[in-house]
Design a protein around this motif. Sequence first.
Motif, PDB file in Angstrom:
ATOM      1  N   PHE A 176      36.727  67.647 -58.811  1.00 22.60           N
ATOM      2  CA  PHE A 176      36.154  66.302 -58.892  1.00 22.60           C
ATOM      3  C   PHE A 176      35.857  65.960 -60.352  1.00 22.60           C
ATOM      4  O   PHE A 176      36.159  64.849 -60.814  1.00 22.60           O
ATOM      5  N   ALA A 177      35.296  66.923 -61.071  1.00 20.92           N
ATOM      6  CA  ALA A 177      34.972  66.694 -62.486  1.00 20.92           C
ATOM      7  C   ALA A 177      36.253  66.365 -63.260  1.00 20.92           C
ATOM      8  O   ALA A 177      36.273  65.467 -64.111  1.00 20.92           O
ATOM      9  N   LYS A 178      37.322  67.071 -62.929  1.00 23.17           N
ATOM     10  CA  LYS A 178      38.603  66.857 -63.605  1.00 23.17           C
ATOM     11  C   LYS A 178      39.110  65.442 -63.328  1.00 23.17           C
ATOM     12  O   LYS A 178      39.585  64.741 -64.234  1.00 23.17           O
ATOM     13  N   MET A 179      38.998  65.021 -62.043  1.00 27.48           N
ATOM     14  CA  MET A 179      39.445  63.661 -61.678  1.00 27.48           C
ATOM     15  C   MET A 179      38.663  62.610 -62.460  1.00 27.48           C
ATOM     16  O   MET A 179      39.165  61.542 -62.767  1.00 27.48           O
ATOM     17  N   LEU A 180      37.389  62.933 -62.754  1.00 31.63           N
ATOM     18  CA  LEU A 180      36.554  61.975 -63.473  1.00 31.63           C
ATOM     19  C   LEU A 180      36.743  62.071 -64.984  1.00 31.63           C
ATOM     20  O   LEU A 180      36.131  61.321 -65.742  1.00 31.63           O
ATOM     21  N   GLY A 181      37.542  63.051 -65.414  1.00 29.43           N
ATOM     22  CA  GLY A 181      37.789  63.229 -66.849  1.00 29.43           C
ATOM     23  C   GLY A 181      36.656  63.968 -67.553  1.00 29.43           C
ATOM     24  O   GLY A 181      36.536  63.915 -68.773  1.00 29.43           O
ATOM     25  N   LEU A 182      35.817  64.704 -66.772  1.00 27.57           N
ATOM     26  CA  LEU A 182      34.738  65.484 -67.397  1.00 27.57           C
ATOM     27  C   LEU A 182      35.305  66.831 -67.851  1.00 27.57           C
ATOM     28  O   LEU A 182      36.231  67.346 -67.235  1.00 27.57           O
ATOM     29  N   ARG A 224      40.964  59.260 -53.341  1.00 27.30           N
ATOM     30  CA  ARG A 224      41.267  57.888 -52.897  1.00 27.30           C
ATOM     31  C   ARG A 224      40.263  56.896 -53.483  1.00 27.30           C
ATOM     32  O   ARG A 224      40.628  55.836 -53.971  1.00 27.30           O
ATOM     33  N   LEU A 225      38.992  57.288 -53.463  1.00 25.56           N
ATOM     34  CA  LEU A 225      37.956  56.393 -53.994  1.00 25.56           C
ATOM     35  C   LEU A 225      38.185  56.163 -55.500  1.00 25.56           C
ATOM     36  O   LEU A 225      38.162  55.016 -55.977  1.00 25.56           O
ATOM     37  N   LEU A 226      38.439  57.238 -56.229  1.00 27.05           N
ATOM     38  CA  LEU A 226      38.604  57.107 -57.678  1.00 27.05           C
ATOM     39  C   LEU A 226      39.846  56.287 -58.027  1.00 27.05           C
ATOM     40  O   LEU A 226      39.851  55.535 -59.009  1.00 27.05           O
ATOM     41  N   GLN A 227      40.887  56.418 -57.184  1.00 27.40           N
ATOM     42  CA  GLN A 227      42.105  55.626 -57.423  1.00 27.40           C
ATOM     43  C   GLN A 227      41.847  54.130 -57.235  1.00 27.40           C
ATOM     44  O   GLN A 227      42.545  53.302 -57.817  1.00 27.40           O
ATOM     45  N   SER A 228      40.825  53.825 -56.415  1.00 30.18           N
ATOM     46  CA  SER A 228      40.537  52.408 -56.163  1.00 30.18           C
ATOM     47  C   SER A 228      39.631  51.798 -57.254  1.00 30.18           C
ATOM     48  O   SER A 228      39.364  50.606 -57.252  1.00 30.18           O
ATOM     49  N   LEU A 229      39.141  52.656 -58.154  1.00 33.88           N
ATOM     50  CA  LEU A 229      38.251  52.158 -59.215  1.00 33.88           C
ATOM     51  C   LEU A 229      39.000  52.060 -60.537  1.00 33.88           C
ATOM     52  O   LEU A 229      39.908  52.854 -60.811  1.00 33.88           O
ATOM     53  N   SER A 230      38.608  51.117 -61.368  1.00 33.25           N
ATOM     54  CA  SER A 230      39.221  51.015 -62.696  1.00 33.25           C
ATOM     55  C   SER A 230      38.596  52.091 -63.602  1.00 33.25           C
ATOM     56  O   SER A 230      37.539  52.644 -63.272  1.00 33.25           O
ATOM     57  N   GLU A 231      39.235  52.359 -64.733  1.00 35.99           N
ATOM     58  CA  GLU A 231      38.705  53.361 -65.672  1.00 35.99           C
ATOM     59  C   GLU A 231      37.289  52.975 -66.098  1.00 35.99           C
ATOM     60  O   GLU A 231      36.396  53.818 -66.225  1.00 35.99           O
ATOM     61  N   GLU A 232      37.116  51.679 -66.309  1.00 37.50           N
ATOM     62  CA  GLU A 232      35.810  51.139 -66.720  1.00 37.50           C
ATOM     63  C   GLU A 232      34.733  51.429 -65.645  1.00 37.50           C
ATOM     64  O   GLU A 232      33.650  51.927 -65.950  1.00 37.50           O
ATOM     65  N   GLU A 233      35.106  51.136 -64.374  1.00 32.81           N
ATOM     66  CA  GLU A 233      34.162  51.356 -63.269  1.00 32.81           C
ATOM     67  C   GLU A 233      33.815  52.846 -63.127  1.00 32.81           C
ATOM     68  O   GLU A 233      32.670  53.196 -62.889  1.00 32.81           O
TER      69      GLU A 233
END
Length: 337
Positions: A176-182, A224-233
Amino acid sequence: MKSILSIETSCDDTSVALVREDYHVLCCLVASQDLVHQPFGGVVPEIASRNHSSHLLPLVDQALKQTQTSWDGIAAVAVTNRPGLIGSLIVGIVTAKTLALSQDKPLIGVHHIEGHIVAPFLQDATYKGATFIQEPFLALVVSGGHTQLVVVRGVGNYQIIAETQDDAAGEAFDKFAKMLGLPYPGGVQVDQWAKLGNDQAFVFPRSKVKDGFSFSGLKSAALRLLQSLSEEEKKLRCADLCASYQKAIVDVLIERSIETLKSTGLKNWVISGGVSANSRLREQALEAAKKMGIQLAIPPLRYCTDNAAMIGLAGLLRWQKGDISNQSMGPEARAPL
Ligand code: KG4
Ligand code: ZN
């Protein structure tokens, strides 16, 4: 009193410890490779073994010097021999075998998860150790590679009640951290961000598997949730995302443990492994234990994540039982507890 010299190299941390016969940790040195693997977003096995090769013997020297221990004061050499990354395990095993052979000491191969299970019983100048925990007890072992609920009736007497069917809890945090770019390793990052967020902001699924845990559905829902959000969001809602996701994992771990404590009637509970460093898991477990009148032990953070002290204590308990390995001992990438 003599000590066990112990070595842990099953993944990416190189660690050497001296654990005295009274469970007291004389020293526990850890050379972390986090920064080395960070650019790759995860552990690169070949790089991990090369780093173990260069760090290990200097750490052994340092541990002996720092504690002013001579080889006369060493009872045995313990080393993690399973499970783990083969290349990493080999470096630890070959070093332990060489030291044991050249210094004429018994060699003890230790299962990494047995190390995590006994970690709460270590003692040092600032941690008294879980002397109040009685066998049989329930162990929740949550790490990067494992999620298990085990009934422990003694050293080597384990009944696995539940284990993960897919990802381990730590893996679920890290991915999850990786998906968020942490940055890697992600668990501690999610924990820190979560402290600033609202855990009700997003709803993640909690899967219920009959004989175990499953975190792959949670991971897919997060993707799926992260794909629906913009980088900004994603950046703006990072804390809320982490808090809600962390809650989903911790809820499952706590609920399943409580169910097992109730169904087995056990009154003693320990939590260990890297994910037991998670602040929400620690808080919720303490609260649940208090409510249920259960004795709970969670080691201090230094003994939650991989360390050689826990391998030293497991080695000590094995040595006391006369459970000695021989020079033909090899590494095992996968091995049941
Ligand atoms: O026990 P460990 O050091 O290594 C294995 O045996 O796998 O566990 C490492 C795992 C990693 O997945 C890491 O992200 C996770 O423990 N971890 C945490 C925290 N600190 C470490 N997960 C959640 N919250 C933390 N504070
Ligand atoms: Zn571990």
